[in-house]
Motif scaffolding. Sequence first.
Motif, PDB file in Angstrom:
ATOM      1  N   ARG A  58       0.772  -1.102  -0.446  1.00  0.00           N
ATOM      2  CA  ARG A  58       0.022  -0.024   0.138  1.00  0.00           C
ATOM      3  C   ARG A  58       0.599   1.525  -0.245  1.00  0.00           C
ATOM      4  O   ARG A  58       1.785   1.442   0.669  1.00  0.00           O
ATOM      5  CB  ARG A  58      -1.061   0.012   1.426  1.00  0.00           C
ATOM      6  CG  ARG A  58      -2.280  -1.209   0.852  1.00  0.00           C
ATOM      7  CD  ARG A  58      -2.704  -0.836   2.608  1.00  0.00           C
ATOM      8  NE  ARG A  58      -2.466  -0.629   3.531  1.00  0.00           N
ATOM      9  CZ  ARG A  58      -2.470  -0.121   5.096  1.00  0.00           C
ATOM     10  NH1 ARG A  58      -4.057   0.134   4.416  1.00  0.00           N
ATOM     11  NH2 ARG A  58      -1.909  -0.341   6.003  1.00  0.00           N
ATOM     12  N   TYR A  59       0.397   2.553  -0.838  1.00  0.00           N
ATOM     13  CA  TYR A  59       0.976   3.149  -0.561  1.00  0.00           C
ATOM     14  C   TYR A  59       0.065   4.404   0.254  1.00  0.00           C
ATOM     15  O   TYR A  59      -1.263   4.910  -0.564  1.00  0.00           O
ATOM     16  CB  TYR A  59       1.119   4.381  -2.337  1.00  0.00           C
ATOM     17  CG  TYR A  59       2.208   3.175  -2.449  1.00  0.00           C
ATOM     18  CD1 TYR A  59       3.993   2.962  -2.590  1.00  0.00           C
ATOM     19  CD2 TYR A  59       2.048   1.600  -3.255  1.00  0.00           C
ATOM     20  CE1 TYR A  59       4.638   2.330  -2.325  1.00  0.00           C
ATOM     21  CE2 TYR A  59       2.444   0.573  -3.513  1.00  0.00           C
ATOM     22  CZ  TYR A  59       3.556   1.136  -3.779  1.00  0.00           C
ATOM     23  OH  TYR A  59       4.902   0.801  -3.763  1.00  0.00           O
ATOM     24  N   LEU A  60       0.378   5.019   0.999  1.00  0.00           N
ATOM     25  CA  LEU A  60      -0.969   6.005   2.194  1.00  0.00           C
ATOM     26  C   LEU A  60       0.064   7.857   2.175  1.00  0.00           C
ATOM     27  O   LEU A  60       1.220   7.377   1.061  1.00  0.00           O
ATOM     28  CB  LEU A  60      -0.422   5.628   3.766  1.00  0.00           C
ATOM     29  CG  LEU A  60      -0.647   4.036   3.487  1.00  0.00           C
ATOM     30  CD1 LEU A  60      -0.504   3.631   4.941  1.00  0.00           C
ATOM     31  CD2 LEU A  60      -2.237   3.926   2.844  1.00  0.00           C
ATOM     32  N   LEU A  61      -0.567   8.671   2.245  1.00  0.00           N
ATOM     33  CA  LEU A  61      -0.779   9.528   2.452  1.00  0.00           C
ATOM     34  C   LEU A  61      -0.286  10.157   4.039  1.00  0.00           C
ATOM     35  O   LEU A  61      -1.398   9.739   4.199  1.00  0.00           O
ATOM     36  CB  LEU A  61      -1.283  10.617   0.745  1.00  0.00           C
ATOM     37  CG  LEU A  61      -0.822  10.453  -0.136  1.00  0.00           C
ATOM     38  CD1 LEU A  61      -1.790  11.331  -0.669  1.00  0.00           C
ATOM     39  CD2 LEU A  61       0.246  10.984  -0.737  1.00  0.00           C
ATOM     40  N   ASN A  62       0.852  11.274   4.382  1.00  0.00           N
ATOM     41  CA  ASN A  62       0.365  11.644   5.375  1.00  0.00           C
ATOM     42  C   ASN A  62      -0.578  12.761   5.186  1.00  0.00           C
ATOM     43  O   ASN A  62      -1.670  13.737   3.653  1.00  0.00           O
ATOM     44  CB  ASN A  62       1.818  12.850   6.079  1.00  0.00           C
ATOM     45  CG  ASN A  62       2.707  11.709   6.517  1.00  0.00           C
ATOM     46  OD1 ASN A  62       2.340  10.427   6.481  1.00  0.00           O
ATOM     47  ND2 ASN A  62       4.045  11.788   5.855  1.00  0.00           N
ATOM     48  N   ASP A  63      -1.325  13.291   6.316  1.00  0.00           N
ATOM     49  CA  ASP A  63      -2.575  14.303   6.397  1.00  0.00           C
ATOM     50  C   ASP A  63      -2.124  15.291   5.557  1.00  0.00           C
ATOM     51  O   ASP A  63      -2.678  16.034   4.858  1.00  0.00           O
ATOM     52  CB  ASP A  63      -2.488  15.056   8.092  1.00  0.00           C
ATOM     53  CG  ASP A  63      -3.858  13.637   8.244  1.00  0.00           C
ATOM     54  OD1 ASP A  63      -4.255  12.560   7.531  1.00  0.00           O
ATOM     55  OD2 ASP A  63      -4.579  13.255   9.724  1.00  0.00           O
ATOM     56  N   ASP A  64      -1.055  15.884   5.718  1.00  0.00           N
ATOM     57  CA  ASP A  64      -0.954  16.852   5.491  1.00  0.00           C
ATOM     58  C   ASP A  64       0.281  16.676   4.022  1.00  0.00           C
ATOM     59  O   ASP A  64       0.748  17.518   3.772  1.00  0.00           O
ATOM     60  CB  ASP A  64       0.853  18.004   5.819  1.00  0.00           C
ATOM     61  CG  ASP A  64       2.170  16.996   6.172  1.00  0.00           C
ATOM     62  OD1 ASP A  64       1.563  15.466   5.642  1.00  0.00           O
ATOM     63  OD2 ASP A  64       2.751  16.873   6.957  1.00  0.00           O
ATOM     64  N   GLU A  65      -0.102  16.429   3.499  1.00  0.00           N
ATOM     65  CA  GLU A  65      -0.424  15.215   1.443  1.00  0.00           C
ATOM     66  C   GLU A  65      -1.371  15.928   0.867  1.00  0.00           C
ATOM     67  O   GLU A  65      -1.489  15.630   0.226  1.00  0.00           O
ATOM     68  CB  GLU A  65       0.825  14.276   1.593  1.00  0.00           C
ATOM     69  CG  GLU A  65       2.207  14.623   1.811  1.00  0.00           C
ATOM     70  CD  GLU A  65       2.699  12.783   1.882  1.00  0.00           C
ATOM     71  OE1 GLU A  65       4.126  12.950   1.100  1.00  0.00           O
ATOM     72  OE2 GLU A  65       2.145  12.353   2.541  1.00  0.00           O
ATOM     73  N   VAL A  66      -2.664  15.759   1.948  1.00  0.00           N
ATOM     74  CA  VAL A  66      -3.088  15.511   0.977  1.00  0.00           C
ATOM     75  C   VAL A  66      -4.013  16.840   0.403  1.00  0.00           C
ATOM     76  O   VAL A  66      -3.202  17.931   0.574  1.00  0.00           O
ATOM     77  CB  VAL A  66      -4.491  15.392   1.623  1.00  0.00           C
ATOM     78  CG1 VAL A  66      -6.271  14.831   1.209  1.00  0.00           C
ATOM     79  CG2 VAL A  66      -4.313  14.107   2.478  1.00  0.00           C
ATOM     80  N   PRO A  67      -4.140  16.793  -1.425  1.00  0.00           N
ATOM     81  CA  PRO A  67      -4.520  17.569  -2.185  1.00  0.00           C
ATOM     82  C   PRO A  67      -5.310  18.667  -1.378  1.00  0.00           C
ATOM     83  O   PRO A  67      -6.748  17.844  -1.187  1.00  0.00           O
ATOM     84  CB  PRO A  67      -4.774  16.617  -3.508  1.00  0.00           C
ATOM     85  CG  PRO A  67      -4.320  15.582  -3.216  1.00  0.00           C
ATOM     86  CD  PRO A  67      -4.285  15.315  -1.667  1.00  0.00           C
ATOM     87  N   THR A  68      -5.466  19.991  -1.648  1.00  0.00           N
ATOM     88  CA  THR A  68      -6.672  21.100  -0.983  1.00  0.00           C
ATOM     89  C   THR A  68      -6.998  21.673  -2.404  1.00  0.00           C
ATOM     90  O   THR A  68      -7.734  22.894  -2.151  1.00  0.00           O
ATOM     91  CB  THR A  68      -5.912  22.119   0.047  1.00  0.00           C
ATOM     92  OG1 THR A  68      -5.194  22.324  -0.816  1.00  0.00           O
ATOM     93  CG2 THR A  68      -4.980  20.859   1.195  1.00  0.00           C
ATOM     94  N   ALA A  69      -7.036  20.849  -3.564  1.00  0.00           N
ATOM     95  CA  ALA A  69      -8.126  21.258  -4.544  1.00  0.00           C
ATOM     96  C   ALA A  69      -8.582  20.691  -5.446  1.00  0.00           C
ATOM     97  O   ALA A  69      -8.154  19.201  -5.161  1.00  0.00           O
ATOM     98  CB  ALA A  69      -7.121  22.630  -5.261  1.00  0.00           C
TER      99      ALA A  69
END
Length: 454
Positions: free
Chosen positions: A6-17
């Motif tokens: 699995r490849y995950l993202l940290n909360d601060d990497e989640v896109p905001t647009a």
Amino acid sequence: MSEPLRYLLNDDEVPTAWYNLVADLPAPPPPALHPGTLQPAGPDDFAPLFPMELIMQEVTTDRYVDIPGEVMDVYRLWRATPLHRARRLEAALGTPARIYYKYEGTSPAGSHKPNTAVPQAYYNAAAGVRKLTTETGAGQWGTALAFACQMFGLECEVWQVRASYDQKPYRRAMMQAFGAEVHPSPSDATEYGRSLLAADPDNPGSLGIAISEAVEVAAQDPEIRYALGSVLNHVLMHQTIIGEEALLQMAKAGDTPDLIIGCTGGGSNFAGLSFPFLREKLAGNMAPVVRAVEPAACPSLTRGVYAYDFGDTAGTTPLMKMHTLGHDFIPDPIHAGGLRYHGMSPLISHVYELGLIEAEAINQTDCFAAGVQFARTEGIVPAPEPTHALAATIAEALACRETGEEKVILTALCGHGMLDMAAYDRYFEGEMVDYDYPVEQVEAALSRIPQVPA
Ligand SMILES: *Cc1c(COP(=O)(O)O)cnc(C)c1O
């Protein structure tokens, strides 16, 4: 296996647009038309149904729209969703292909639908709306909207297609758990529903009919608005959070997709995953083939006509230019209820006409076979809808076994099937049938679409 699954993202990497593909297309999509004047529909034509913020998103040509902080706060309950590498499926198939799937089943509703339900509830609440009405087929969208309404203190009233209301009591109970009032459709709660029941008390309903009922109620009360779970531009745009995350995750995996595959009902999960990759393709940064997979019993892209038609059965919505089987065509009762819609998103239809995507149709028994193989290797029972994408993915991976091609395939696993086990039961009992493409019904329905001069 020590290699990543699995490849995950940290909360601060989640896109905001969110991303709006319209900004990058070589030609703009044809406008929606007012059904009376046949002139392009303006914001006022949509105002009885949707709040202005969503109407503006429907027609914007801005490339990006910022996701409001209040929406991000709810998204954070489950986003980012994981990107998986299907190593065990690859091994079982003996394929040199590398298969990735973006899994949306970790959301509160178990599908991608909350990605748009949450912003739709947010913008309606911000505009002072008290209640949202909607339709639901398989129950996924109703569940998502019921959840989203709870997040922003809205009431929610859902018309669930009769056939699925009877077959899926747990979906109905889930909507009730999230506070929604649920009617079987056609219902005696609307004029249109009563007229249909008078003609046939056993009418099994359809998505188009349920839309007509939900629209009828919303149009009569300024405090009530309607929410649509697919098809429209703003819905597809909200779903692009899926593809924006997947781009970052594929980069972490060190791979670039050669082929992207998603199932299409109205087209939102497919657009959500693929549109950000199409942006990269149009910019010359990668060159994936992008393929939509639809049910052979309801093949709007591969067999429908590209014409102006109504979005609902009663013929009350603005006219949209789309691939359609005719607004009063009622598809056979395949188990992938979310794919039983007579039309295809106008934006996806346009992108298809531009030659930017391809499409194929698959029968449901082949899809369930793929779903079972996926469950037995990857440990996730897929919803009936994404088994269409999985069947195409597995066929591609098997073709790679013959050619030796190390193709990178990315597919949209848009929901889990844990409330769809009755359909799997039918499959295991050998009772599931395939439906022939209903040529005559479609021809009859197409003879009734509105005549719009070119
Ligand atoms: C609603 C639904 C679909 C079909 O809708 P799209 O807009 O085409 O994505 C597909 N899969 C699942 C799991 C759904 O809930």
